[in-house]
Design a protein around this motif. Structure first.
Motif, PDB file in Angstrom:
ATOM      1  N   ASP A  36       0.689  -1.184  -0.328  1.00 27.55           N
ATOM      2  CA  ASP A  36      -0.287  -0.215   0.061  1.00 27.55           C
ATOM      3  C   ASP A  36       0.917   1.286  -0.232  1.00 27.55           C
ATOM      4  O   ASP A  36       2.149   1.333   0.415  1.00 27.55           O
ATOM      5  CB  ASP A  36      -1.066  -0.088   1.424  1.00 27.55           C
ATOM      6  CG  ASP A  36      -2.077   1.342   1.168  1.00 27.55           C
ATOM      7  OD1 ASP A  36      -2.088   1.899  -0.221  1.00 27.55           O
ATOM      8  OD2 ASP A  36      -1.973   1.772   2.263  1.00 27.55           O
ATOM      9  N   VAL A  37       0.446   2.147  -0.345  1.00 27.98           N
ATOM     10  CA  VAL A  37       1.062   3.485  -0.523  1.00 27.98           C
ATOM     11  C   VAL A  37      -0.221   4.604  -0.078  1.00 27.98           C
ATOM     12  O   VAL A  37      -1.087   4.781  -0.802  1.00 27.98           O
ATOM     13  CB  VAL A  37       1.268   4.135  -1.769  1.00 27.98           C
ATOM     14  CG1 VAL A  37       2.326   5.303  -1.886  1.00 27.98           C
ATOM     15  CG2 VAL A  37       2.578   2.559  -1.896  1.00 27.98           C
ATOM     16  N   ARG A  38      -0.054   5.221   0.714  1.00 26.81           N
ATOM     17  CA  ARG A  38       0.080   6.522   1.003  1.00 26.81           C
ATOM     18  C   ARG A  38       0.751   8.168   0.340  1.00 26.81           C
ATOM     19  O   ARG A  38       2.016   8.002   1.256  1.00 26.81           O
ATOM     20  CB  ARG A  38      -0.991   6.710   2.534  1.00 26.81           C
ATOM     21  CG  ARG A  38      -1.463   5.624   2.571  1.00 26.81           C
ATOM     22  CD  ARG A  38      -2.656   5.022   2.711  1.00 26.81           C
ATOM     23  NE  ARG A  38      -3.791   6.434   3.182  1.00 26.81           N
ATOM     24  CZ  ARG A  38      -5.267   6.702   2.053  1.00 26.81           C
ATOM     25  NH1 ARG A  38      -5.697   6.274   1.830  1.00 26.81           N
ATOM     26  NH2 ARG A  38      -6.130   7.186   3.451  1.00 26.81           N
ATOM     27  N   GLN A  39       0.031   8.830  -0.127  1.00 30.50           N
ATOM     28  CA  GLN A  39       1.194  10.210  -0.378  1.00 30.50           C
ATOM     29  C   GLN A  39       0.948  11.519   0.614  1.00 30.50           C
ATOM     30  O   GLN A  39      -0.664  11.168   0.879  1.00 30.50           O
ATOM     31  CB  GLN A  39       0.934  10.436  -1.801  1.00 30.50           C
ATOM     32  CG  GLN A  39       1.186  11.715  -2.389  1.00 30.50           C
ATOM     33  CD  GLN A  39       1.439  12.315  -3.637  1.00 30.50           C
ATOM     34  OE1 GLN A  39       1.282  10.929  -4.067  1.00 30.50           O
ATOM     35  NE2 GLN A  39       1.629  13.342  -3.450  1.00 30.50           N
ATOM     36  N   GLY A  40       0.966  12.170   1.184  1.00 31.65           N
ATOM     37  CA  GLY A  40       1.139  13.182   2.240  1.00 31.65           C
ATOM     38  C   GLY A  40       2.175  13.893   1.686  1.00 31.65           C
ATOM     39  O   GLY A  40       2.158  14.212   0.750  1.00 31.65           O
TER      40      GLY A  40
END
Length: 83
Positions: A36-40
């Motif tokens: 999974d990847v979450r961009q912030g």
């Protein structure tokens, strides 16, 4: 000069299309093992003088009113020494 960092991330229940796009691109580029990847966002604020509790409280207020959207994002404020 002391630095205060604000890390802003989408809340877990919010869809993250940019993160999903990165996740889809990784295998095409030969990278594996990422589930999974979450961009912030990351904000670095260099402050004059000592980082006191008042300064951190002021940055917390900045984070909640300008640097993030508290409806869809969480943020963390931390102090980096001698960045």
């Amino acid at each position: 000069m002391p630095r205060v960092v604000v890390d802003v991330m989408p809340k877990p229940e919010i869809l993250d299309p940019q993160g999903k796009a990165v996740l889809g691109a990784l295998p095409r580029l030969g990278f594996s093992g990422v589930s999974d990847v979450r961009q912030g966002k990351r904000f670095e604020l260099e402050v004059e003088g000592e980082v006191t509790d008042e300064v951190v409280a002021q940055v917390e207020k900045m984070a909640g009113t300008l640097l993030s959207n508290p409806v869809i994002e969480n943020y963390v404020v931390r102090v980096e020494q001698d960045a």
